[in-house]
Design an enzyme around this catalytic site. Structure first.
Site, PDB file in Angstrom:
ATOM      1  N   ASP A   1      40.889  40.824  48.647  1.00  0.00           N
ATOM      2  CA  ASP A   1      39.537  41.379  48.549  1.00  0.00           C
ATOM      3  C   ASP A   1      38.470  40.325  48.755  1.00  0.00           C
ATOM      4  OD1 ASP A   1      41.228  43.376  47.599  1.00  0.00           O
ATOM      5  OD2 ASP A   1      39.774  44.110  46.147  1.00  0.00           O
TER       6      ASP A   1
ATOM      7  N   CYS B   1      48.940  40.102  45.909  1.00  0.00           N
ATOM      8  CA  CYS B   1      47.614  40.677  45.673  1.00  0.00           C
ATOM      9  C   CYS B   1      47.656  42.202  45.728  1.00  0.00           C
ATOM     10  CB  CYS B   1      46.623  40.105  46.684  1.00  0.00           C
ATOM     11  SG  CYS B   1      44.902  40.304  46.201  1.00  0.00           S
TER      12      CYS B   1
ATOM     13  N   LYS C   1      46.655  45.047  47.110  1.00  0.00           N
ATOM     14  CA  LYS C   1      46.944  46.050  48.136  1.00  0.00           C
ATOM     15  C   LYS C   1      48.338  45.899  48.714  1.00  0.00           C
ATOM     16  CE  LYS C   1      42.679  47.232  47.569  1.00  0.00           C
ATOM     17  NZ  LYS C   1      42.250  46.076  46.747  1.00  0.00           N
TER      18      LYS C   1
ATOM     19  N   CYS D   1      44.722  37.296  40.709  1.00  0.00           N
ATOM     20  CA  CYS D   1      43.709  37.220  39.661  1.00  0.00           C
ATOM     21  C   CYS D   1      44.374  37.301  38.284  1.00  0.00           C
ATOM     22  CB  CYS D   1      42.711  38.353  39.801  1.00  0.00           C
ATOM     23  SG  CYS D   1      41.829  38.374  41.381  1.00  0.00           S
TER      24      CYS D   1
ATOM     25  N   SER E   1      36.409  47.190  41.921  1.00  0.00           N
ATOM     26  CA  SER E   1      37.415  46.161  41.706  1.00  0.00           C
ATOM     27  C   SER E   1      38.097  46.417  40.369  1.00  0.00           C
ATOM     28  CB  SER E   1      36.756  44.776  41.695  1.00  0.00           C
ATOM     29  OG  SER E   1      37.607  43.819  41.106  1.00  0.00           O
TER      30      SER E   1
END
Length: 560
Positions: free
Chosen positions: A82, A123, A125, A195, A472
């Site tokens: 992202d 990540c 997706k 993240c 998000s």
């Protein structure tokens, strides 16, 4: 244990001969060409920390597969981050690349008729993209979570990517010094991985285990840790066993498994993006699960048992140490269907037998939850005839009902400019439309930026927001109804709102309504004209023309 492998062809046939020639050139002996052939799906990229370590995992996994009596072929897919690829296409490449990953996997694995696959999930997706491919191809598959990144410290305070995201929007509206933002950005990430909060990536890693598609005790995990590599080695052994057992994703991805995943996400206050991703996996798996309906139905049944940033106060490291997804499912107990089959070949009940929770302050028992009210709510109403989603968090909200005049925008840039100019005032309901899967296309990240900008302007408790865009997984601020569907680009009700119209949002009744007469709405609908289509060439126009509705997971469908 033997059975006919789909990857093997009669010796001397055309397909046998040309494949043998190709693989001989790769140093694979002819005898090995008869063994199970396992794809290692590697969404590696040098563009972002999320994927930077995946290439180092592949050799360990290959060796484990080889030791188990099979051969491994590494295949690559797109790798959307992202924070990096969101720069182009108005953010449209973020969600749309999920489906590109699915099709990348299909081309390589189905085209080559490989026997099984291990997906290196990173990540947010890539995880659903790979799960969707597993459901579509229905060959033995294991998901391996490749871990979260270490966060940092700046000026004596913890800092992670969420802090940088929030800080960037606070800086735009003049509420954070630019020097501090720069310092935060240079110190927030100290290594590879996704993240570090309970955003979409860690939420989807947990989904993999809750569905039964990842090995027990494998999520979440620190990137490049010994725990991660131990899972990698176990996965190399187990995938070969699954091929011989012919244990396929559709044996695992049954309706009850999706119910377990939904309840697990509700119990950790996970990302709202898991809703559409789980629905997409269900659609590709052909099981008929109504994931949106499950989130709506189970919200009041499942307490929040863990509060990990940004929902709560704990860090993901503490959650992992307390037992992670397996411990949460143990605490959920009879709320789950524990007779479902998992990737181990055993039931969930068998996988959970003997599991203990290491810290019941971090992952609490149902008798002492973090919160009894749901952290994710599905709203309906005349503005959201299908659904709108609210991330409520675990702190009791001061404002549970909001009513005020609409102020409407078609782009996040226009909305942020209006905020800076003082045009958005206390009491307003900010409407951001044209950001859905068709209108964006691909639900770019502008809605999240606007949420953080409103927060930075000190209006988080005084302004509400509605959008057909997505948020998000790190967003947990303000009263925001996201993914309102049908979206504005297809003349959903959000497209018919005008500045000054009264909008009411009520979390207790789970309603989101436009207080305008049906006759006036009908007049506006008759006069409505679609906005000019964005992106009439390349991948985004292919996506825009073929994406299905959110309630089906926003997967690509046959051209209409």
């Amino acid at each position: 244990m033997t059975r006919k492998l789909r990857s093997n062809f009669p010796r001397g046939s055309y397909l046998w001969a040309v494949r043998n020639a190709q693989w001989q050139a790769l140093g694979i002996p002819e005898a090995d060409c008869e063994k199970p052939k396992i794809a290692i799906v590697n969404s590696s990229s040098g563009l972002a920390a999320c994927f930077a370590h995946l290439d180092g995992i592949v050799p360990v996994l290959k060796e484990a597969i080889r030791a188990a009596g099979a051969i491994a072929f590494e295949v690559r897919t797109a790798a959307p981050s992202d924070f990096v690829i969101g720069a182009g296409g108005r953010g449209g490449y973020i969600l749309s690349t999920r489906d590109l990953v699915t099709n990348d996997v299909e081309v390589a694995v189905e085209g080559a008729q490989l026997d099984g696959m291990v997906c290196l999930t990173s990540c947010d997706k890539t995880v659903p993209g790979q799960l969707m491919a597993a459901g579509r191809l229905n060959i033995p598959t294991l998901m391996v979570a490749c871990g979260y990144q270490p966060s940092g410290e700046y000026q004596g305070e913890h800092v992670d990517i969420e802090d940088v995201f929030v800080g960037a929007m606070h800086a735009q509206v003049g509420h954070l010094a630019m020097d501090k933002l720069i310092g935060m950005s240079r110190n927030a990430i100290r290594g590879p991985g996704v993240c570090s909060g309970m955003g979409t990536a860690n939420s989807m890693h947990i989904v993999c285990e809750a569905l039964g598609m990842a090995l027990p005790g494998s999520t979440p995990v620190a990137a490049n840790s010994e725990a991660m590599f131990e899972t990698v080695r176990r996965a190399g052994q187990r995938i070969v066993e699954m091929v011989w057992e012919d244990l396929k994703p559709r044996d695992i991805l049954q309706t009850a498994a999706f119910g377990n995943a939904v309840k697990t996400i509700l119990s950790v206050g996970g990302s709202v993006n898991t809703v559409k991703h789980l629905q997409a996996v269900a659609t590709e798996s052909g099981c008929g699960a109504d994931v949106y309906g499950m989130f709506e139905r189970f919200a009041d049944e499942v307490p929040v048992l863990a509060g990990v940033r940004p929902v709560g106060e704990h860090f993901i490291e503490a959650f992992e140490s307390a037992g992670g997804a397996r411990a949460v499912m143990k605490q959920l107990g009879d709320l789950l269907d524990t007779e479902v089959v998992t990737c181990t070949g055993r039931t969930l009940a068998q996988n959970l037998h003997g599991v203990e929770v290491a810290d019941e302050e971090v992952i609490r028992p149902r008798s002492r939850p973090v919160a009894n009210k749901p952290a994710i709510m599905m709203l309906r109403g005349n503005l959201a005839p299908e659904y709108g989603i609210v991330k409520t968090g675990v702190i009791e909200r001061k404002v549970r009902r909001f009513s005020g005049p609409a102020i409407c925008f078609s782009t996040s840039d226009a909305a942020i400019a209006a905020l800076k100019n003082g045009e958005i005032r206390p009491g307003h309901v900010v409407v951001m439309r044209g950001a859905g899967v068709c209108g964006g296309p691909g639900m770019g990240g502008g809605s999240s930026r606007m949420v953080f900008a409103i927060d930075g302007a000190g209006l988080g408790e005084q302004v509400a927001m509605l959008t057909d865009g997505h948020l998000s997984g790190l967003v947990c601020k303000g009263l925001v109804v996201a993914e309102v569907s049908p979206e504005g680009a297809v003349c959903g009700p959000l497209a018919l709102v005008e500045d000054g119209d009264t909008i009411s949002i009520d979390l207790d009744t789970r309603r989101c309504d436009l207080e305008v007469s049906p006759e006036e709405v009908a007049r506006r609908r008759a006069a409505w004209k679609p906005s000019p289509k964005q992106f009439d060439s390349g991948w985004l126009q292919i996506y825009r023309r073929n994406v299905g509705p959110l309630t089906e997971g926003a997967v690509l469908v046959t051209p209409r």
